[in-house]
Design an enzyme around this catalytic site. Structure first.
Site, PDB file in Angstrom:
ATOM      1  N   GLY A  95       0.841  -1.197   0.000  1.00 17.57           N
ATOM      2  CA  GLY A  95       0.000   0.000   0.000  1.00 17.57           C
ATOM      3  C   GLY A  95       0.867   1.235   0.000  1.00 17.57           C
ATOM      4  O   GLY A  95       2.058   1.164   0.283  1.00 17.57           O
TER       5      GLY A  95
ATOM      6  N   CYS B 256       5.300  -6.146   1.381  1.00 18.53           N
ATOM      7  CA  CYS B 256       5.666  -4.726   1.423  1.00 18.53           C
ATOM      8  C   CYS B 256       5.049  -4.044   2.654  1.00 18.53           C
ATOM      9  O   CYS B 256       5.398  -4.389   3.780  1.00 18.53           O
ATOM     10  CB  CYS B 256       5.257  -4.072   0.103  1.00 18.53           C
ATOM     11  N   TYR B 257       4.115  -3.119   2.469  1.00 16.66           N
ATOM     12  CA  TYR B 257       3.468  -2.494   3.623  1.00 16.66           C
ATOM     13  C   TYR B 257       2.902  -3.559   4.564  1.00 16.66           C
ATOM     14  O   TYR B 257       2.973  -3.435   5.793  1.00 16.66           O
ATOM     15  CB  TYR B 257       2.348  -1.572   3.130  1.00 16.66           C
TER      16      TYR B 257
ATOM     17  N   HIS C 134       7.565  -7.526  -4.278  1.00 12.24           N
ATOM     18  CA  HIS C 134       6.226  -7.914  -4.748  1.00 12.24           C
ATOM     19  C   HIS C 134       6.270  -9.225  -5.533  1.00 12.24           C
ATOM     20  O   HIS C 134       6.594  -9.211  -6.723  1.00 12.24           O
ATOM     21  CB  HIS C 134       5.642  -6.796  -5.618  1.00 12.24           C
TER      22      HIS C 134
ATOM     23  N   GLU D 201       3.846 -10.859  -6.618  1.00 12.15           N
ATOM     24  CA  GLU D 201       2.712 -10.965  -7.539  1.00 12.15           C
ATOM     25  C   GLU D 201       2.983 -10.357  -8.911  1.00 12.15           C
ATOM     26  O   GLU D 201       2.212 -10.575  -9.844  1.00 12.15           O
ATOM     27  CB  GLU D 201       1.464 -10.329  -6.910  1.00 12.15           C
TER      28      GLU D 201
ATOM     29  N   SER E 219     -27.421  -8.660 -23.245  1.00  8.11           N
ATOM     30  CA  SER E 219     -26.901  -7.760 -24.278  1.00  8.11           C
ATOM     31  C   SER E 219     -26.230  -8.545 -25.401  1.00  8.11           C
ATOM     32  O   SER E 219     -25.919  -7.997 -26.443  1.00  8.11           O
ATOM     33  CB  SER E 219     -25.876  -6.825 -23.653  1.00  8.11           C
TER      34      SER E 219
ATOM     35  N   GLY F 298     -23.341  -9.866 -24.711  1.00 11.20           N
ATOM     36  CA  GLY F 298     -21.947  -9.861 -24.249  1.00 11.20           C
ATOM     37  C   GLY F 298     -21.693 -11.063 -23.346  1.00 11.20           C
ATOM     38  O   GLY F 298     -22.623 -11.785 -22.975  1.00 11.20           O
ATOM     39  N   VAL F 299     -20.419 -11.251 -22.990  1.00 11.39           N
ATOM     40  CA  VAL F 299     -20.032 -12.435 -22.232  1.00 11.39           C
ATOM     41  C   VAL F 299     -20.749 -12.516 -20.878  1.00 11.39           C
ATOM     42  O   VAL F 299     -21.308 -13.558 -20.515  1.00 11.39           O
ATOM     43  CB  VAL F 299     -18.501 -12.412 -21.965  1.00 11.39           C
ATOM     44  N   ASP F 300     -20.744 -11.402 -20.140  1.00  9.94           N
ATOM     45  CA  ASP F 300     -21.237 -11.459 -18.756  1.00  9.94           C
ATOM     46  C   ASP F 300     -22.729 -11.759 -18.687  1.00  9.94           C
ATOM     47  O   ASP F 300     -23.169 -12.627 -17.923  1.00  9.94           O
ATOM     48  CB  ASP F 300     -20.935 -10.145 -18.028  1.00  9.94           C
TER      49      ASP F 300
ATOM     50  N   THR G 147     -24.546 -13.102 -20.963  1.00 11.73           N
ATOM     51  CA  THR G 147     -24.835 -14.403 -21.556  1.00 11.73           C
ATOM     52  C   THR G 147     -24.575 -15.528 -20.552  1.00 11.73           C
ATOM     53  O   THR G 147     -25.393 -16.442 -20.393  1.00 11.73           O
ATOM     54  CB  THR G 147     -23.967 -14.630 -22.809  1.00 11.73           C
TER      55      THR G 147
ATOM     56  N   LYS H  10     -13.085 -11.662 -15.372  1.00 14.67           N
ATOM     57  CA  LYS H  10     -13.587 -11.909 -16.730  1.00 14.67           C
ATOM     58  C   LYS H  10     -13.161 -13.281 -17.287  1.00 14.67           C
ATOM     59  O   LYS H  10     -13.973 -14.006 -17.846  1.00 14.67           O
ATOM     60  CB  LYS H  10     -13.054 -10.819 -17.657  1.00 14.67           C
TER      61      LYS H  10
END
Ligand code: XMP
Length: 514
Positions: free
Chosen positions: A56, A83-84, A170, A172, A225, A227-229, A231, A370
């Site tokens: 952070g 880190c933090y 880090h 990640e 719509s 779209g993927v989400d 659907t 996603k």
């Protein structure tokens, strides 16, 4: 929660979402929560396999420095402080942190000082990515230094017995060689996670949860719509509640070429979902006539969606729930440490509908990223061409026609966009990029066509790569491909005589132009 999970406490680090991505990639469920998350039950939650404290921007010496939650002192499970998060952990356990030194930012070499489960299978001397000001200067009792760099004696610390680790770098980010393995070691070796959180397991538990939530037999309204989400949301609902699903598609007249027919056909024939189409094109276009301002366009479109749903609601007296394809990044954005970010544009969804229609909200994808939604869709048999579609904004082509929207501009843009996307498919580029589209600009320029002067519209084409739409880089499409796209549009569409390629990244630009 019965599934094993990892809690990531978010101290506002730039990379917190990346930590969650790495955990999910290891097939382990995780949640990102603000520092104040949880109560006394959290410390004793048997399915909580470990806690990660993120990095952070704060210093532990700042007056308003975010702290550990109250329950943490009673929690006895594994911890990884990054880190933090490492500084917080070290202080909480009785160590010392010093501030005020030089900021260290960028690559460093990590030398292992001791063997530790965190380092299994990784070689000493690899690169790690640093980004910090404060540093741990005295270790808490029971801790030892397990890694150092040339500038930092305590780059990694551990109390192996207590299963607690702190790293100043880090793990990640991809610039840390072996970082993914380090996180994997924490998750599998230190926390002993089994890594069984896969799309089929997820689908199973979501279906059960939806059935339970809608056990009163009410119908579920789902705005689709194409779209993927939306659907994948509709597919989950179809599987969970069968014919109690009311899937509705609104043709707002702002769709791409052939889109309405394609979506209706793919749902009805490809997925066996009875999709109801509301034809709203004339209402949307009437209300948008002459409107320049992008935010006003977005508001008009949002309100018109709600008005149309309200008008049609009487056709669905049994509907008691509204299903939405909200994703995890949207949830994190509105709840993480930094709070809701500054409003850049009013993203359209059917917000406001649940209250007006008095519906209970069902958001089955709110835990997912996603790519996980795509994996889930695959598991549920959603056709691949639907899953791999580029995102398309709710306000549709209205935010890709700069200035007022009218039918001739829509048709012109549809033809240009269609040719552009077809060429990307042919060249094998469509699946390599996050999003691509054409934008009709509110300017005309002089050209020469067939020995005659022309004075026509200018068009921008845009292609970007991105992981989540939050940041994006413009795609380095090959010049030959750009040339082919330009030639085809100029030759096959009349009304455009100049094409520019958008070379701006986000930030400072956004992906859409409005
Ligand atoms: P921006 O333009 O904000 O876009 O960089 C980021 C991503 O979001 C999409 N987008 C929207 N999606 N409703 C949506 O569902 C909206 O109103 C909206 N506006 C932008 C955009 O296409 C990109 O993928």
């Amino acid at each position: 929660m019965s599934t094993e999970w990892i809690l990531i406490l978010d101290y506002g680090g730039q990379y917190t979402q990346l930590i969650a991505r790495r955990v999910r990639e290891a097939n382990i469920f995780c949640r990102i929560e603000p520092p104040g998350f949880g109560g006394s039950e959290t410390a004793g939650d048997a399915s909580l396999k470990g806690v990660v404290l993120s990095g952070g921007p704060s210093s532990v010496f700042a007056d308003d420095a975010p702290t550990l939650p109250d329950w943490f002192s009673r929690y006895e499970g594994p911890v990884l402080g990054i880190c933090y998060g490492m500084q917080l952990l070290a202080r909480a356990e009785g160590g010392e942190v010093a501030g005020g030194g030089e900021m260290e930012f960028g690559p460093a070499r990590l030398r292992f000082e001791k063997d530790a489960p965190l380092f299994q299978g990784i070689e000493s001397g690899g690169q790690v990515w640093m980004s910090h000001g404060d540093r741990v200067t005295a270790l808490p009792a029971g801790y030892e230094c397990i890694g150092s760099t040339s500038d930092l004696a305590t780059a990694a610390i551990a109390n192996v017995q207590a299963r607690r680790y702190g790293v100043q770098f880090h793990p990640e980010v991809m610039h840390t060689t072996g970082g993914t393995r380090m996180l994997d070691n924490f998750l599998r070796v230190v926390c002993a996670c089994s890594g069984t959180w896969t799309p089929d397991r997820y689908a199973e538990s979501k279906l059960a949860a939806i059935r339970e939530a809608t056990a009163d037999g009410g119908e579920v309204l789902c705005g689709v719509s194409g779209g993927v989400d939306s659907t994948v949301t509709a597919r989950l609902l179809q599987t969970a509640v069968g014919n109690r699903l009311r899937a509705v598609f609104v043709d707002n007249g702002l769709l791409r070429k052939g889109e309405r027919e394609w979506v209706m056909d793919t749902f009805q024939r490809g997925m066996g979902i009875d999709l109801h189409c509301i034809d709203g094109a004339s209402l949307f276009l009437e209300r948008l006539a002459g409107i320049f301002d992008p935010e006003e366009k977005r508001k008009i479109i949002g309100h018109t969606f709600i008005d149309l749903f309200e008008q049609h609601a009487k056709e669905w007296p049994e509907v008691r729930y509204l299903a939405q394809g909200t994703l995890y990044p949207d949830v994190i954005e509105s709840t993480s440490t930094g709070g809701p970010s500054a409003k850049i544009k009013t993203h359209h969804n059917v917000g406001g509908l649940p209250e007006t229609l008095q519906l209970d909200l069902i958001e089955p994808l709110r835990d997912l990223f996603k790519d996980e939604v795509r994996a889930l869709g695959r598991e549920l048999g959603v056709p691949e061409e639907l899953l791999m579609r580029h995102p398309f904004p709710g306000p549709g082509l209205a935010v890709r026609i700069l200035g007022p929207v009218d039918e001739p501009s829509l048709n012109l843009l549809r033809d240009c966009d269609d040719l552009f996307i077809k060429e990307l498919h042919t060249a094998g580029w469509y699946d390599k990029i996050w999003q691509a589209f054409a934008v009709l600009l509110p300017i005309q320029s002089v050209g020469v066509q067939g020995d005659r002067r022309s004075y026509e519209r200018a068009l921008a084409i845009r292609a970007v790569s991105s992981v989540d739409g939050m940041t994006a880089d413009w795609s380095r499409l090959p010049h030959e491909l750009l040339a082919r796209i330009s030639t085809r549009i100029m030759n096959e569409v009349s009304g455009v005589n100049r094409i520019v390629y958008d070379i701006s990244s986000k930030p400072p630009a956004t992906i859409e132009w409005e």
